[in-house]
Write an enzyme that holds these catalytic residues in place. Sequence first.
Site, mmCIF file in Angstrom:
data_model
loop_
_atom_site.group_PDB
_atom_site.id
_atom_site.type_symbol
_atom_site.label_atom_id
_atom_site.label_comp_id
_atom_site.label_asym_id
_atom_site.label_seq_id
_atom_site.Cartn_x
_atom_site.Cartn_y
_atom_site.Cartn_z
ATOM 1 C CD GLU A 207 -8.295 -3.731 -1.773
ATOM 2 O OE1 GLU A 207 -8.988 -3.952 -0.754
ATOM 3 O OE2 GLU A 207 -7.215 -4.331 -2.000
ATOM 4 C CG ASP B 26 -1.733 -1.258 1.352
ATOM 5 O OD1 ASP B 26 -2.049 -1.881 0.323
ATOM 6 O OD2 ASP B 26 -2.028 -1.661 2.503
#
Length: 511
Positions: free
Chosen positions: A235, A64
């Site tokens: 997402e 991430d």
Amino acid sequence: MHMKRLLIAALLLNSVLTWSACQKSPEAGTENPGTENPPPKGDDLSALTPDTHFTNPVMPGGPDPWVVQKNGVYYYMYTQGGRLVILETRAMSELASSRRYEVWVPPAGQMYSKNLWAPELHEIDGKWYIYFAADDGANANHRMYVVENTSPTPVEGSWVMKGKVSDPSDLWAIDGTVFKHNGQLYMVWSGGNAGAPPQNIYIARMSNPWTISSEKVMIATPNFDWEKKGNPINEGPQVLTNPQGRVFIVYSGSGYWVDGYCLGLLSLKENGDPMNPADWTKRNQPVFSMRAESSAYGPGHNGFFKSPDGTEDWIIYHARTKPGGGDDNGRNPRIQRFSWNSDGTPNFGLPWDIAVAYTRPSGEKKRYVYPKTGWTIAGFSSEETANSRLASRLIDNSISTYWITRYSTEPTDYPNHWVTVDMGAVSKVDGFIVHQKEGDRKIKELQVQVSNDNASWETLGSYPLNNIDLMKQYIDLPQQKQFRYFKLVPQSGHDSQKQPGLAEVGAFRME
């Protein structure tokens, strides 16, 4: 006769002067002919190797990835789990050398004490904010939170919890990001029902950086097969604005744990309303996806940044080097340049091959590396001879061989470790390149000393090294120095081992 006397006098004077010159004591430093230092090499860089390329990944691990830049500095964040950490660098291709700041650790016993995911750093109206998802240990309780810092930079001052950022439904939420459009602040995130699929992308208006002020609106749901691998998931939304001001959202489709994890694209129509789902168009094919030839499996959850000179657009994303997905096959951050299509949409191309070196982002420092052909080891505190961990391996141009101080017999301990390198000639140096060894015994703090005679030493300072295997780490000196010998003196280690090791060291000049 007079001329003859003058000639004889001149000859006698010349003999005296010659005899006197032969009897002079040698000057200091010339007692042993052949040992004096050659003049510094320095202004001609043609014999040095330009260090103008890099390879992916830029860090060995870190899911991430997110980066923001200000005043020539890049601030990088990624999922740590139990804390918020910022890495600071001036060159994204040199992320392995970045300085690490642990900026916030949540207090125990709170709904946001555990599983801190996908932190993002934003500067809004002169203040810094970090948005992150967290829970109390139960994934079903994941919600978005934000902390605030009023300092000039995000790596100084203190961070204060501003609270949970939630729409009125207060349902499961992760991967929040914020952006301003036409003066209005919005939050975009991925949400669902207690973390169960499907995961959708929502948007809502904000009245300030910690308060959602409207109902949420769903602008994307996983409806294509390539968004449903592992589970139906949308997402990691990231906002991207093209040079003409058009707004896009690049998001991740499918489960992060599968090789088919990829990037999709939402486009807001010109003059569209971000809160109107009809004004968003989803591309029916991924815009960036797995490429086995590049060792890029499951590329996704990205961010964006500009090159230091502002002329290039770059994407940062994570991917796995090996197939098979899962959590054990770690995600690592990679960067690559992208362009724009004629219709204004981004063109990310194919994931770059980790076996290929690519040109660094435009405007990064240009270094020139000294060859080591004339280098020798001038001394060391100890070396591990039993396992061929010799000091000479520190300068053999191979990161697979190591110098390790003695541990088989009469083991050594901090602070009594050192190794001296003779560069063969006095040279101008702007810094050093260090490769930590693989595994344990990596150095945490390294002192550097320099000398021209291997006897009197000047300490240039102590420099932190990151706990990273094999990758280049750069030590930039505050100012250029001129010397022949340099001594590396490990001050501390990243683990409990008392005998440090190092894979390789080099020196460089700046352009």
